[in-house]
Design an enzyme around this catalytic site. Structure first.
Site, mmCIF file in Angstrom:
data_model
loop_
_atom_site.group_PDB
_atom_site.id
_atom_site.type_symbol
_atom_site.label_atom_id
_atom_site.label_comp_id
_atom_site.label_asym_id
_atom_site.label_seq_id
_atom_site.Cartn_x
_atom_site.Cartn_y
_atom_site.Cartn_z
ATOM 1 N N THR A 148 -49.203 -2.377 -35.557
ATOM 2 C CA THR A 148 -48.068 -1.864 -36.377
ATOM 3 C C THR A 148 -46.951 -1.414 -35.582
ATOM 4 O O THR A 148 -45.694 -1.539 -35.814
ATOM 5 C CB THR A 148 -48.659 -0.774 -37.391
ATOM 6 O OG1 THR A 148 -49.384 -1.347 -38.167
ATOM 7 C CG2 THR A 148 -47.318 -0.348 -38.153
ATOM 8 N N THR A 149 -47.470 -1.152 -34.152
ATOM 9 C CA THR A 149 -46.248 -0.428 -33.477
ATOM 10 C C THR A 149 -45.284 -1.353 -33.215
ATOM 11 O O THR A 149 -44.145 -1.075 -32.874
ATOM 12 C CB THR A 149 -47.090 0.169 -32.059
ATOM 13 O OG1 THR A 149 -47.822 1.135 -32.287
ATOM 14 C CG2 THR A 149 -46.111 0.709 -31.042
ATOM 15 N N HIS A 208 -37.854 9.840 -37.861
ATOM 16 C CA HIS A 208 -37.457 10.385 -39.148
ATOM 17 C C HIS A 208 -37.266 11.949 -38.939
ATOM 18 O O HIS A 208 -38.007 12.616 -38.116
ATOM 19 C CB HIS A 208 -38.775 10.351 -40.244
ATOM 20 C CG HIS A 208 -38.871 8.882 -40.700
ATOM 21 N ND1 HIS A 208 -37.742 8.421 -41.200
ATOM 22 C CD2 HIS A 208 -39.576 7.944 -40.485
ATOM 23 C CE1 HIS A 208 -38.127 7.065 -41.771
ATOM 24 N NE2 HIS A 208 -39.300 6.928 -41.038
ATOM 25 N N ARG A 224 -48.281 -1.584 -43.265
ATOM 26 C CA ARG A 224 -48.087 0.018 -43.226
ATOM 27 C C ARG A 224 -49.968 0.143 -43.552
ATOM 28 O O ARG A 224 -50.464 -0.532 -44.327
ATOM 29 C CB ARG A 224 -47.646 0.401 -44.479
ATOM 30 C CG ARG A 224 -46.076 0.370 -44.270
ATOM 31 C CD ARG A 224 -45.383 0.636 -45.694
ATOM 32 N NE ARG A 224 -44.062 0.535 -45.655
ATOM 33 C CZ ARG A 224 -43.574 -0.401 -45.828
ATOM 34 N NH1 ARG A 224 -44.060 -1.659 -46.591
ATOM 35 N NH2 ARG A 224 -42.194 -0.460 -46.395
ATOM 36 N N CYS A 260 -32.224 -15.000 -19.013
ATOM 37 C CA CYS A 260 -31.817 -15.122 -20.691
ATOM 38 C C CYS A 260 -30.226 -14.692 -20.937
ATOM 39 O O CYS A 260 -29.844 -13.751 -20.428
ATOM 40 C CB CYS A 260 -32.764 -13.807 -21.264
ATOM 41 S SG CYS A 260 -32.137 -13.522 -22.944
HETATM 42 C C1 LIG Z 1 -43.022 -1.815 -42.520
HETATM 43 C C2 LIG Z 1 -43.162 -0.267 -41.685
HETATM 44 C C3 LIG Z 1 -42.213 0.706 -41.128
HETATM 45 C C4 LIG Z 1 -42.260 1.678 -40.571
HETATM 46 N N1 LIG Z 1 -41.354 2.343 -40.355
HETATM 47 C C5 LIG Z 1 -41.617 3.424 -39.532
HETATM 48 C C6 LIG Z 1 -40.366 4.316 -39.086
HETATM 49 O O1 LIG Z 1 -39.219 3.891 -39.306
HETATM 50 N N2 LIG Z 1 -40.678 5.573 -38.437
HETATM 51 C C7 LIG Z 1 -42.012 5.874 -38.330
HETATM 52 O O2 LIG Z 1 -42.079 6.982 -37.584
HETATM 53 N N3 LIG Z 1 -43.153 5.259 -38.598
HETATM 54 C C8 LIG Z 1 -42.849 4.139 -39.402
HETATM 55 N N4 LIG Z 1 -43.946 3.202 -39.391
HETATM 56 C C9 LIG Z 1 -45.048 3.736 -39.171
HETATM 57 C C10 LIG Z 1 -45.500 3.385 -37.733
HETATM 58 O O3 LIG Z 1 -45.156 2.046 -37.202
HETATM 59 C C11 LIG Z 1 -46.901 3.560 -37.520
HETATM 60 O O4 LIG Z 1 -47.489 4.921 -38.063
HETATM 61 C C12 LIG Z 1 -47.539 3.650 -36.198
HETATM 62 O O5 LIG Z 1 -46.917 2.380 -35.269
HETATM 63 C C13 LIG Z 1 -49.007 3.666 -35.932
HETATM 64 O O6 LIG Z 1 -49.261 3.359 -34.770
HETATM 65 P P1 LIG Z 1 -50.825 3.165 -34.453
HETATM 66 O O7 LIG Z 1 -50.922 3.410 -32.829
HETATM 67 O O8 LIG Z 1 -51.781 4.264 -35.309
HETATM 68 O O9 LIG Z 1 -51.513 1.977 -34.969
HETATM 69 P P2 LIG Z 1 -51.129 0.487 -34.234
HETATM 70 O O10 LIG Z 1 -49.980 0.104 -33.737
HETATM 71 O O11 LIG Z 1 -51.509 -0.516 -35.608
HETATM 72 O O12 LIG Z 1 -52.434 0.329 -33.281
HETATM 73 C C14 LIG Z 1 -53.736 0.293 -33.636
HETATM 74 C C15 LIG Z 1 -54.282 -0.560 -32.605
HETATM 75 O O13 LIG Z 1 -55.496 -0.595 -32.558
HETATM 76 C C16 LIG Z 1 -56.102 -1.939 -31.968
HETATM 77 N N5 LIG Z 1 -57.396 -1.966 -32.740
HETATM 78 C C17 LIG Z 1 -57.443 -2.233 -33.939
HETATM 79 N N6 LIG Z 1 -58.900 -2.456 -34.176
HETATM 80 C C18 LIG Z 1 -59.472 -2.582 -32.985
HETATM 81 C C19 LIG Z 1 -60.579 -2.360 -32.494
HETATM 82 N N7 LIG Z 1 -61.829 -2.785 -33.416
HETATM 83 N N8 LIG Z 1 -60.826 -2.649 -31.370
HETATM 84 C C20 LIG Z 1 -59.883 -2.463 -30.392
HETATM 85 N N9 LIG Z 1 -58.850 -2.223 -31.049
HETATM 86 C C21 LIG Z 1 -58.427 -2.284 -31.994
HETATM 87 C C22 LIG Z 1 -54.951 -3.007 -32.450
HETATM 88 O O14 LIG Z 1 -55.007 -4.025 -31.794
HETATM 89 C C23 LIG Z 1 -53.686 -1.942 -32.532
HETATM 90 O O15 LIG Z 1 -53.037 -2.203 -31.228
HETATM 91 C C24 LIG Z 1 -43.599 2.172 -40.257
HETATM 92 C C25 LIG Z 1 -44.834 1.345 -40.306
HETATM 93 C C26 LIG Z 1 -44.523 -0.052 -41.164
HETATM 94 C C27 LIG Z 1 -45.666 -0.985 -41.395
#
Ligand SMILES: Cc1cc2nc3c(=O)[nH]c(=O)nc-3n(C[C@H](O)[C@H](O)[C@H](O)COP(=O)(O)OP(=O)(O)OC[C@H]3O[C@@H](n4cnc5c(N)ncnc54)[C@H](O)[C@@H]3O)c2cc1C
Ligand SMILES: Cc1cc2nc3c(=O)[nH]c(=O)nc-3n(C[C@H](O)[C@H](O)[C@H](O)COP(=O)(O)OP(=O)(O)OC[C@H]3O[C@@H](n4cnc5c(N)ncnc54)[C@H](O)[C@@H]3O)c2cc1C
Lengths: 426, 491
Positions: B44-45, B53, B315, B405
């Site tokens: 999602t990152t 925000h 999300r 690029c």
């Molecule tokens: C449409 C949308 C808009 C958003 N807009 C905003 C915004 O404007 N501002 C804001 O603050 N937040 C926003 N968010 C939220 C924000 O993007 C997320 O909260 C944040 O990126 C979450 O990061 P994370 O590291 O938890 O998840 P992720 O980035 O999803 O990281 C999880 C990682 O775990 C890995 N993984 C999963 N399962 C396994 C496994 N079994 N073994 C090994 N690796 C695994 C995946 O490959 C992934 O790299 C938005 C989200 C979305 C979807």
């Protein structure tokens, strides 16, 4: 920063830039510099290894690299300063250019006259917003052409080609010859967007199906393309529900249009025609900024390199004259105007004095194909100044009309606001 | 190697996992960071709105509210230390009818309750002055001074890089598929690359957090992927948009916004659509239409011809309505971060500190390392430099003079640097996130053949081995003049 100055600076070393530089030399310009960002000269031509180049200019059917080579040789003989792998970063309206390369670092070049000859680029997938996944295996046809013909790599094995532009059709044949399968060529319009000869030689001769009024409505596949969904469209290009077909393939090639590359021109404030995507030019290919000329695909997308070369010869010659003589005061000139079934006309402005010296070729594209004899006509205030019969007109094939020097007095007599109107009479 | 004992194993190298790894790298501890993807930040990152925000959305008292506000306050420091592009440009919620101005007041009050500084209610005229392209129906706005925009990919890989240079071990293409339990405690994580033993396991797996919980025998938490689709517009469109414009929120989302990105493009989106598949990142005609319609309500002058790309993100919407950050008593050794949906990016630096404190309280000995270096310096971007700086770099290394690029003005030196960074870019997409190569108006048409060759040379691979994003995503499939290769049954 290394500072250089010259009479004529040409940006882009494709056929347009090469011809402009050579003709600037012939017209007596002294210091001429040509900048090209690639490591080889010739623009798009080195990757066009098919024939079809130069029938008019050389009376011979040459391949792209051969055609380019002839002009590269002329450019070498003309003793120009050719700087390759040199990218222009910016241009000012005072005709100062900043460029970069690995040998000299940043260069600042002041020129008395400039010829823009940056060519064009392809429309990418994003411009069409095709829904679906975003896997590897979606390429523009020209990028695929470079991969295959220059780098020696195949981007896939089973292709669907979206768009019936020339590069797409030529690649359909090329990929087939390389042992890949071209499943189908899809075109959203009810007619071809490229040249008829390419349909015959590249598509029909190889038994490749072409579907008109059809587009890609979804890309499928996670890592690599696995299929596309093709749908028929209505007259407004809206997909017709129920006509979807899944076409398994590993690559989608896009041949959906070319856009003149005018980032640098915009930076300098050169006014751009939204229809052609290129600068507004007069018969000398002068843009609306004094001393800045434009030649080739940067002005509007040509079908044939011969037309590019001919227009660039004039641009180069006029740029040399500007470098020697500077601006002449002159009026607003006479506008050209796209009439019935004409999408655009280049040049945009004409001057009677120039017409008196030599005839002017008008290039134009039509909106709708007409597959029977038509008349092309240029009128000014109701008077026909030029006309020509054509066996057909097609949007994919540029048409031309020569305005004879005898028409110069009529142009000179035109009142302010009068336009030379070009139209197709069915 | 698998028998080595780690103090903390973090599963998931998104922005959350990467910042946790970096926060832990400050201490004398053996840390392992795993991700199943071919690069960090592939979840999602990499596909979100990239807004920092202010914190007026979340329900007062919730973890979301608390960590949003705390995270926001940390951004200047974190992005400064990590050399990540961030701009506190301020954000606006725009009311487009008199009824909606009531919502602005609600948000304003909620923000005050959440402790958000710098909130102001603006008149319609004031809003028009600030964003001249705003809809003529504007009826008022809420201005949040502390809101901003960030490069979310950079935040993630910069944090992961800084963690790695401070001793954290990173393993990519390593997927957690199960747990080793010993004495009722989680003692190891089983992956496609074998078993890794540790004392503590942090699940930062985004959309997959619930799956990993299920595998540990915990069933209470469920994640529903909720899709958001986007358009990216050419820089030319940025003349219409100076900052971040939200519509008034709906019960399920903050609505479709129009924002300038940190790199000067304009982004429109997201809509909100529940889906079933956690890998369903398709854009859809309906979704894109909804986004365009929504965006035009805020800025009617947006032009379709400026579209350069579409994409979608998912999300990780949980079933509790709040972030779920806990040590489930049924599985000692686990720390779970689940339901980290928006404002997860904003909250991520605060989440990292929160998790460090949880570990400390749970008994992990955390002694500060003497040689810890919080500073990470990125590679300069040629496009952002002055002419004098450009000259100096080209004089040092001529590859700074070669543009690869054309749209984003990325040089060969930047590509080479990315291939040799602490976390090397090994795929085209990884390179793209680090250098912006291929993200401009030609979308890689010009650079692709050049990049394939440079990456192959730098990484010691053949162009045939370069992928767009790992797995089977090869960019070219065979040499020409070799028609039998790759065709089944003909060899
Ligand atoms: C449409 C949308 C808009 C958003 N807009 C905003 C915004 O404007 N501002 C804001 O603050 N937040 C926003 N968010 C939220 C924000 O993007 C997320 O909260 C944040 O990126 C979450 O990061 P994370 O590291 O938890 O998840 P992720 O980035 O999803 O990281 C999880 C990682 O775990 C890995 N993984 C999963 N399962 C396994 C496994 N079994 N073994 C090994 N690796 C695994 C995946 O490959 C992934 O790299 C938005 C989200 C979305 C979807
Ligand atoms: C696939 C294909 C098939 C074709 N087939 C035929 C055919 O059969 N017969 C025929 O007659 N014509 C054909 N054409 C058309 C013909 O090749 C083109 O019209 C012609 O190449 C245009 O010339 P140009 O110089 O304007 O542009 P280009 O050839 O594109 O050259 C522009 C040059 O400018 C350089 N440049 C751009 N920006 C900068 C910058 N900032 N700094 C430095 N340099 C820069 C570029 O690198 C490039 O080398 C074909 C074209 C294609 C693409």
């Amino acid at each position: 920063m290394k500072a250089l100055s010259c009479d004529v600076l040409v940006i882009g070393g494709g056929p347009a830039g090469l011809a402009a530089a050579v003709s600037a030399r012939e017209a007596g310009a002294e210091e001429i510099i040509l900048l090209e960002r690639n490591n080889e000269l010739g623009g798009i031509l080195p990757q066009c290894i098919h024939t079809g180049f130069g029938v008019r200019v050389f009376g011979q059917d040459l391949s792209g690299p051969e055609y380019a080579w002839r002009w590269i040789r002329r450019a070498r003989e003309a003793d120009l300063r050719l700087l390759s792998e040199t990218m222009v970063l910016s241009l000012s309206p005072e005709r100062r250019v900043i460029a970069t390369n690995s040998r000299d670092g940043l260069l600042e070049i002041s020129a008395r006259a400039i010829v823009l000859a940056m060519g064009c680029r392809e429309r990418p997938r994003g411009a069409l917003s095709i829904p679906g996944t975003r896997p590897a295996g979606v390429y523009t046809a020209g990028t695929a052409q470079r991969l295959v013909n220059i780098e020696g790599y195949m981007p896939g094995e089973r292709f669907v080609i979206l768009g019936s532009g020339d590069i797409g059709m030529i690649m359909a044949r090329r990929l087939t010859l390389e042992g890949a399968t071209v499943v189908e060529v899809l075109e959203i319009q009810p007619y071809l967007s490229g040249l008829r000869r390419n349909l015959v030689q590249c598509i029909r001769d190889f038994g490749i199906p072409l579907s008109l009024c059809t587009t890609v409505t979804e890309v499928r596949g996670r890592d690599r393309v696995e299929a596309v969904v093709a749908s028929q469209v209505d007259a407004q290009w809206r997909p017709i529900a129920g006509t979807e077909r899944i076409i398994p393939c590993d690559t989608l090639l896009l041949s959906v249009g070319l856009i003149p590359e005018n980032e640098i021109s915009r930076m300098a404030g050169v006014p751009i025609d939204p229809v052609t995507g290129g600068p507004y030019v007069d018969q000398d290919f002068s843009t609306r900024l004094p001393g800045i000329y434009a030649a080739g695909n940067v002005v509007h997308v040509y079908d044939l390199v011969d037309d590019v070369t001919e227009s660039a010869l004039r641009a180069g010659r006029c740029a040399a004259r500007f470098a020697q003589q500077g601006t002449k005061e002159r009026g607003p000139g006479v506008r050209t105007e796209a009439g019935e079934n004409v999408r655009y006309v280049v040049p945009h402005t004409l001057y009677a004095e120039a017409l008196a010296e030599e005839p002017i070729t008008l290039h134009l594209r039509v909106r709708q194909p007409i597959e029977r004899a038509v008349r092309l006509e240029a009128t000014l205030g109701g008077r026909v100044l030029a006309s020509r019969r054509l066996r057909y007109v097609r949007p994919g094939e540029m048409a031309s009309l020569v305005l004879p020097s005898e028409a110069a007095p009529h142009l000179a007599a035109a009142r302010e606001g009068d336009a030379l109107r070009i139209r197709v009479i069915a | 190697m698998p028998s080595e004992l780690y103090d903390v194993i973090i599963i998931g190298a998104g922005v959350v996992g990467s910042l946790i790894a970096r926060a832990l790298a400050r201490y004398e501890a053996r840390i392992l960071l795993l991700d199943k993807a071919s690069d960090v930040g592939e979840g999602t990152t990499k596909a979100n709105t990239a807004i920092v925000h202010a914190g007026y959305d979340a329900k007062p008292g919730s973890l979301k509210a608390k960590l949003n506000v705390a995270g926001n306050a940390l951004f200047d420091q974190v992005c400064g230390e990590l050399d990540v592009a961030f701009e506190r440009c301020g954000t606006y919620v725009v009311a487009t009818s008199p009824e909606e101005t009531a919502t602005l007041h609600t948000l304003y009050e909620r923000g005050r309750e959440n402790g958000v500084p710098g909130l102001h209610l603006l008149s319609a005229e004031e809003m028009r002055r600030r964003e001249p392209a705003i809809t003529p129906h504007v009826a008022g706005a809420l201005w949040a001074e502390t809101g901003g925009i960030v490069d979310p990919f950079a935040l993630c890989y910069a944090a992961a890089e800084n963690a790695v240079t401070n001793g954290v071990r990173l393993l990519l293409e390593t997927e957690a598929i199960g747990w080793l339990k010993e004495d009722h405690r989680i003692a190891g994580v089983i992956t496609n690359r074998g078993l890794f033993r540790g004392r503590w396991f942090v699940i930062a797996a985004g959309l997959w957090a619930d799956d990993l919980l299920h595998r540990a025998g915990l069933d209470g938490f469920a994640i529903t992927p909720r899709k958001g689709e986007y358009f990216v517009l050419d820089r030319e469109a940025a003349q219409q948009v100076r900052s971040v414009l939200f519509p008034c929120p709906t019960p399920i989302s903050k609505g479709i916004l129009v924002t300038r990105t940190i790199h000067g493009n304009v982004m429109l989106g997201p809509n909100a659509q529940d889906v079933t598949d956690k890998e369903d990142l398709r854009t859809t005609p309906e979704g894109l239409e909804e986004v365009m319609t929504g965006a035009l309500k805020l800025v009617p002058g947006l032009e379709r011809r400026h579209i350069i790309r579409t994409f979608a993100g998912l999300r990780a919407t949980g079933n509790t309505g709040d972030f779920y950050i806990a040590q489930p008593p049924e599985a000692p050794g686990l720390i779970v971060l689940a339901g980290i949906e928006s404002p997860g990016l904003t909250a991520s630096p605060a989440i990292a500190e929160y998790v460090v404190e949880m570990l400390r309280e749970a008994g992990l000995r955390l002694a500060e390392r003497r040689d810890y270096n919080p500073i990470r310096k990125g590679t300069p971007r040629f496009a952002d430099l002055s002419d004098a700086e450009r000259e100096a770099l080209i004089a040092q290394d001529p590859r700074w003079g070669r543009i690869i690029c054309r749209c984003e003005m990325v040089t060969e030196a930047e590509v080479v640097a990315a291939c040799h960074a602490p976390i090397p870019a090994r795929t085209y997409d990884a390179l793209k996130r680090r250098t912006r190569i291929g993200t401009g108006r030609c979308q890689g048409g010009f650079d692709t053949p050049l990049v394939l060759n440079i990456m192959a040379r730098e990484l010691g691979l053949s162009p045939l081995e370069i992928t767009q994003k790992g797995g089977a995503s090869r960019m070219v499939v065979r040499h020409t003049k070799d028609p039998l290769q790759g065709k089944e049954g003909e060899r």
